[in-house]
Design an enzyme around this catalytic site. Sequence first.
Site, PDB file in Angstrom:
ATOM      1  N   HIS A   1      15.917   2.927  11.934  1.00  0.00           N
ATOM      2  CA  HIS A   1      15.281   3.907  12.497  1.00  0.00           C
ATOM      3  C   HIS A   1      13.882   3.655  13.202  1.00  0.00           C
ATOM      4  O   HIS A   1      13.224   3.022  12.440  1.00  0.00           O
ATOM      5  CB  HIS A   1      15.173   5.162  11.741  1.00  0.00           C
ATOM      6  CG  HIS A   1      14.701   5.073  10.454  1.00  0.00           C
ATOM      7  ND1 HIS A   1      15.429   4.430   9.200  1.00  0.00           N
ATOM      8  CD2 HIS A   1      13.323   5.114   9.900  1.00  0.00           C
ATOM      9  CE1 HIS A   1      14.567   4.400   7.966  1.00  0.00           C
ATOM     10  NE2 HIS A   1      13.537   4.853   8.439  1.00  0.00           N
TER      11      HIS A   1
ATOM     12  N   HIS B   1      10.374   4.917  14.248  1.00  0.00           N
ATOM     13  CA  HIS B   1       9.559   6.166  14.054  1.00  0.00           C
ATOM     14  C   HIS B   1       8.573   6.198  15.265  1.00  0.00           C
ATOM     15  O   HIS B   1       8.032   5.089  15.555  1.00  0.00           O
ATOM     16  CB  HIS B   1       8.703   5.647  12.564  1.00  0.00           C
ATOM     17  CG  HIS B   1       8.925   5.880  11.446  1.00  0.00           C
ATOM     18  ND1 HIS B   1       9.139   7.098  10.626  1.00  0.00           N
ATOM     19  CD2 HIS B   1       9.930   4.922  10.757  1.00  0.00           C
ATOM     20  CE1 HIS B   1       9.753   6.453   9.410  1.00  0.00           C
ATOM     21  NE2 HIS B   1      10.236   5.311   9.429  1.00  0.00           N
TER      22      HIS B   1
HETATM   23  P1  DGP Z   1      11.525   4.930   6.334  1.00  0.00           P
HETATM   24  O1  DGP Z   1      10.587   5.275   5.028  1.00  0.00           O
HETATM   25  O2  DGP Z   1      11.125   4.132   7.148  1.00  0.00           O
HETATM   26  O3  DGP Z   1      12.978   4.526   5.657  1.00  0.00           O
HETATM   27  O4  DGP Z   1      11.617   6.411   6.872  1.00  0.00           O
HETATM   28  C1  DGP Z   1      12.593   7.388   6.425  1.00  0.00           C
HETATM   29  C2  DGP Z   1      12.479   8.564   7.118  1.00  0.00           C
HETATM   30  O5  DGP Z   1      13.275   9.412   7.079  1.00  0.00           O
HETATM   31  C3  DGP Z   1      11.338   9.613   5.929  1.00  0.00           C
HETATM   32  O6  DGP Z   1      10.117   9.574   7.240  1.00  0.00           O
HETATM   33  C4  DGP Z   1      11.810  10.628   5.903  1.00  0.00           C
HETATM   34  C5  DGP Z   1      12.999  10.759   6.816  1.00  0.00           C
HETATM   35  N1  DGP Z   1      14.202  11.506   6.104  1.00  0.00           N
HETATM   36  C6  DGP Z   1      14.725  11.393   5.278  1.00  0.00           C
HETATM   37  N2  DGP Z   1      15.878  11.951   5.152  1.00  0.00           N
HETATM   38  C7  DGP Z   1      16.003  12.831   6.046  1.00  0.00           C
HETATM   39  C8  DGP Z   1      16.660  13.918   6.630  1.00  0.00           C
HETATM   40  O7  DGP Z   1      17.525  14.201   5.722  1.00  0.00           O
HETATM   41  N3  DGP Z   1      16.505  14.530   7.764  1.00  0.00           N
HETATM   42  C9  DGP Z   1      15.340  14.108   8.439  1.00  0.00           C
HETATM   43  N4  DGP Z   1      15.177  14.733   9.511  1.00  0.00           N
HETATM   44  N5  DGP Z   1      14.597  13.307   8.061  1.00  0.00           N
HETATM   45  C10 DGP Z   1      14.784  12.494   6.934  1.00  0.00           C
END
Ligand code: DGP
Length: 114
Positions: free
Chosen positions: A100, A102
């Site tokens: 993903h 950011h």
């Molecule tokens: P990373 O630490 O780079 O793997 O970022 C994962 C991100 O994903 C973190 O900023 C929170 C987000 N995240 C985790 N679970 C969910 C979810 O169920 N929905 C959304 N919208 N974001 C999520």
Amino acid sequence: MNDCIFCNIVNNDIPCEKLIENDSIIAFRDINPQAPTHILIIPKKHITTINDLKPDDSTLIGEMFLIAKQLAKIENINNSGFRMVFNCNKDGGQTVFHIHLHLLGGRKLSWPPG
Ligand code: DGP
């Protein structure tokens, strides 16, 4: 992958605040925003980490960056500035193992990152 949070978001099994969707990518707001704008841009296909990218994924990765650019304009952070980040594995701070991008902005971001 059934046990992947982001695959479940792609399949609409987990709700999200979706901003853009096309055949290969979706973009939605991060559930735990670290800045006034914090959007995640993900491929629909499961890729576990940046280490797993293949040469065939180059178009997909390029599209993710172009969608981030488009969203930065929509969020009105294109001129003030923003940051785009891929975290990879433990030391990179990756917690969800489906790549993903950011997109963060709307405040002054510090450097170097923590
Ligand atoms: P990373 O630490 O780079 O793997 O970022 C994962 C991100 O994903 C973190 O900023 C929170 C987000 N995240 C985790 N679970 C969910 C979810 O169920 N929905 C959304 N919208 N974001 C999520």
